[in-house]
Enzyme design. Structure first.
Site, PDB file in Angstrom:
ATOM      1  N   CYS A  42      74.741   6.882  38.178  1.00 20.42           N
ATOM      2  CA  CYS A  42      74.302   7.394  36.881  1.00 20.42           C
ATOM      3  C   CYS A  42      75.503   7.829  36.051  1.00 20.42           C
ATOM      4  O   CYS A  42      76.647   7.802  36.505  1.00 20.42           O
ATOM      5  CB  CYS A  42      73.319   8.543  37.050  1.00 20.42           C
ATOM      6  SG  CYS A  42      74.075  10.140  37.340  1.00 20.42           S
ATOM      7  N   THR A  44      76.382  10.770  35.133  1.00 18.04           N
ATOM      8  CA  THR A  44      77.075  11.916  35.723  1.00 18.04           C
ATOM      9  C   THR A  44      78.025  11.464  36.820  1.00 18.04           C
ATOM     10  O   THR A  44      79.143  11.987  36.943  1.00 18.04           O
ATOM     11  CB  THR A  44      76.055  12.921  36.282  1.00 18.04           C
ATOM     12  OG1 THR A  44      75.144  13.293  35.252  1.00 18.04           O
ATOM     13  CG2 THR A  44      76.752  14.163  36.805  1.00 18.04           C
ATOM     14  N   HIS A  47      81.100  10.389  35.267  1.00 16.49           N
ATOM     15  CA  HIS A  47      81.935  11.530  34.882  1.00 16.49           C
ATOM     16  C   HIS A  47      82.748  12.021  36.081  1.00 16.49           C
ATOM     17  O   HIS A  47      83.915  12.385  35.946  1.00 16.49           O
ATOM     18  CB  HIS A  47      81.064  12.666  34.339  1.00 16.49           C
ATOM     19  CG  HIS A  47      80.549  12.435  32.949  1.00 16.49           C
ATOM     20  ND1 HIS A  47      81.376  12.117  31.891  1.00 16.49           N
ATOM     21  CD2 HIS A  47      79.295  12.488  32.436  1.00 16.49           C
ATOM     22  CE1 HIS A  47      80.654  11.978  30.789  1.00 16.49           C
ATOM     23  NE2 HIS A  47      79.381  12.188  31.103  1.00 16.49           N
ATOM     24  N   GLU A  66      70.291   9.322  42.647  1.00 15.38           N
ATOM     25  CA  GLU A  66      69.247   8.376  42.229  1.00 15.38           C
ATOM     26  C   GLU A  66      68.943   7.461  43.412  1.00 15.38           C
ATOM     27  O   GLU A  66      69.474   6.368  43.503  1.00 15.38           O
ATOM     28  CB  GLU A  66      69.714   7.546  41.033  1.00 15.38           C
ATOM     29  CG  GLU A  66      69.977   8.338  39.769  1.00 15.38           C
ATOM     30  CD  GLU A  66      70.361   7.433  38.606  1.00 15.38           C
ATOM     31  OE1 GLU A  66      70.459   6.197  38.799  1.00 15.38           O
ATOM     32  OE2 GLU A  66      70.562   7.954  37.492  1.00 15.38           O
ATOM     33  N   CYS A  95      66.847  29.141  42.919  1.00 20.13           N
ATOM     34  CA  CYS A  95      67.069  30.381  43.669  1.00 20.13           C
ATOM     35  C   CYS A  95      65.779  31.155  43.911  1.00 20.13           C
ATOM     36  O   CYS A  95      65.666  31.894  44.890  1.00 20.13           O
ATOM     37  CB  CYS A  95      68.082  31.267  42.942  1.00 20.13           C
ATOM     38  SG  CYS A  95      67.456  32.045  41.424  1.00 20.13           S
ATOM     39  N   CYS A  98      65.782  34.368  39.803  1.00 18.86           N
ATOM     40  CA  CYS A  98      66.256  34.605  38.437  1.00 18.86           C
ATOM     41  C   CYS A  98      65.078  34.655  37.466  1.00 18.86           C
ATOM     42  O   CYS A  98      63.956  34.271  37.812  1.00 18.86           O
ATOM     43  CB  CYS A  98      67.240  33.509  38.025  1.00 18.86           C
ATOM     44  SG  CYS A  98      66.470  31.892  37.750  1.00 18.86           S
ATOM     45  N   CYS A 101      63.196  31.287  37.101  1.00 16.46           N
ATOM     46  CA  CYS A 101      62.356  30.970  38.260  1.00 16.46           C
ATOM     47  C   CYS A 101      61.093  31.823  38.264  1.00 16.46           C
ATOM     48  O   CYS A 101      59.986  31.322  38.521  1.00 16.46           O
ATOM     49  CB  CYS A 101      63.134  31.181  39.554  1.00 16.46           C
ATOM     50  SG  CYS A 101      64.343  29.890  39.934  1.00 16.46           S
ATOM     51  N   CYS A 109      66.473  26.720  36.615  1.00 18.01           N
ATOM     52  CA  CYS A 109      66.937  27.944  37.270  1.00 18.01           C
ATOM     53  C   CYS A 109      68.318  28.324  36.770  1.00 18.01           C
ATOM     54  O   CYS A 109      69.182  27.460  36.557  1.00 18.01           O
ATOM     55  CB  CYS A 109      66.963  27.703  38.782  1.00 18.01           C
ATOM     56  SG  CYS A 109      67.878  28.895  39.767  1.00 18.01           S
TER      57      CYS A 109
END
Length: 346
Positions: A42, A44, A47, A66, A95, A98, A101, A109
């Site tokens: 992908c 990302t 990157h 993926e 988590c 938070c 969440c 999150c």
């Protein structure tokens, strides 16, 4: 019990992957081991390849999320899946504590961990993950097609948040892999979709998939959309280009009270003409990843043929050739979705 020896592709920095033998992690309580069939590359991941995420992933990371695979081992307390089932992984670990969440927004999150970036990922023969991340696939779904479910889930999330209704006019700005998937999911939901893209190779793929297209470098996009919609404009706009011209276009093509979904991650802060939002009561919607219901919808869309997987998947390489696969994708003007075949029997 002796740990299983597997092959895994480690990112080592400087645009380099090394395939090495390692020990598969045994599934602990609440975990499942998945034998990986395919893993997509992908944006990302690219990157990471370019070194833009070294501070996050380090120089000894197995990336990839993926994926498609088969359950090969189950840890203590896991009852929802069985060995031998085909699955995909929704690669988010929240988590639970938070404010996001506690309000039910676990997918965003405030301490979110993304599997395959913050932990080792799917470009290895066996991937051990929390059981709650798994979604079971239909037995007859092809495993290469199933590797598209994660990015299709992104598209399903985007389309769901847009509130798209059958018969509405849709413009997708940006015809890359995610843009094309957003367009297909929007069409599957009943939208009249036009794709705006400047790359002729991507335009050709979009046209092959049956979409109306506009090249905004050659034609006035706003004029073209107004002509198609009787001067109304688009009811829903997806900004998937990640460019300033795309941001400029998203409000220009929008109808009164249109919904605009920001899908792309912009490298620099874009300038937005907020006056247009005031004047025509436009809505701007942020969309980040996906929720469980988006994964289930993506599985349904892919299984039913709502996504033309054979056109979207433009090349497949074995895990042993991962270095060349990333290099080829980096310079390819025509590739849409590249897969790594991780399992020898996939």
């Amino acid at each position: 019990m002796t740990a299983q020896t597997i092959s895994a592709a480690f990112y080592r920095g400087n645009k380099t992957f090394v395939v090495e033998e390692t020990k598969a992690a045994e599934p602990g309580p609440g975990e499942v081991a998945v034998r990986i069939a395919y893993c997509g590359i992908c944006g990302t991941d690219m990157h990471v390849y370019h070194g833009n995420m070294d501070a996050r992933v380090g120089l000894n990371r197995v990336i990839g999320h993926e994926m498609s695979g088969v359950v090969s081992g189950i840890g203590e307390g896991v009852e929802a899946v069985q060995v031998g089932q085909k699955v995909v992984v929704r690669p988010l670990v929240h988590c639970g504590e938070c404010p996001a969440c506690k309000r039910g927004h676990m997918h965003i999150c405030q301490n979110l961990k993304f599997l395959g970036l913050d932990t080792d990922g799917a470009m290895q023969q066996v991937w051990t993950v929390p059981a709650h991340t798994l979604h079971v696939l239909p037995d007859d779904l092809r495993m290469d097609h199933a590797a598209l479910i994660e990015p299709v889930a992104v598209a399903c999330h985007d389309v769901r948040l847009s509130g798209l209704q059958p018969g509405e006019d849709v413009v997708v700005i940006g015809g890359g892999p995610i843009g094309v998937l957003v367009a297909m999911v929007a069409r599957d939901a009943g939208g009249n979709v036009v794709i705006s893209e400047v790359n002729p190779n991507r335009l050709a793929i979009a046209q092959k998939l049956g979409f109306d297209t506009v090249n905004p470098s050659e034609a006035d996009l706003t004029e073209a959309i107004n002509k198609r919609t009787g001067t109304k404009g688009a009811d829903v706009v997806f900004e998937v280009s990640g460019t300033q011209p795309g941001v400029d276009a998203m409000a220009a093509v929008a109808a009164t009270r249109a919904r605009i979904v920001m899908v792309a991650i912009h490298a620099t802060k874009p300038h937005i003409d907020l006056f247009q939002f005031f004047w025509r009561e436009l809505q701007l919607i942020g969309a980040r990843v996906y929720e469980p219901q988006d994964y289930e919808k993506a599985i349904s869309v892919v299984a039913s043929g709502g996504v033309d997987a054979d056109v979207v998947i433009t090349d497949v390489s074995p895990l042993s050739d991962i270095q060349h696969a990333f290099e080829a994708l980096d310079r390819s003007p025509t590739a849409m979705k590249s897969l790594i075949k991780v399992g020898a029997d996939a």
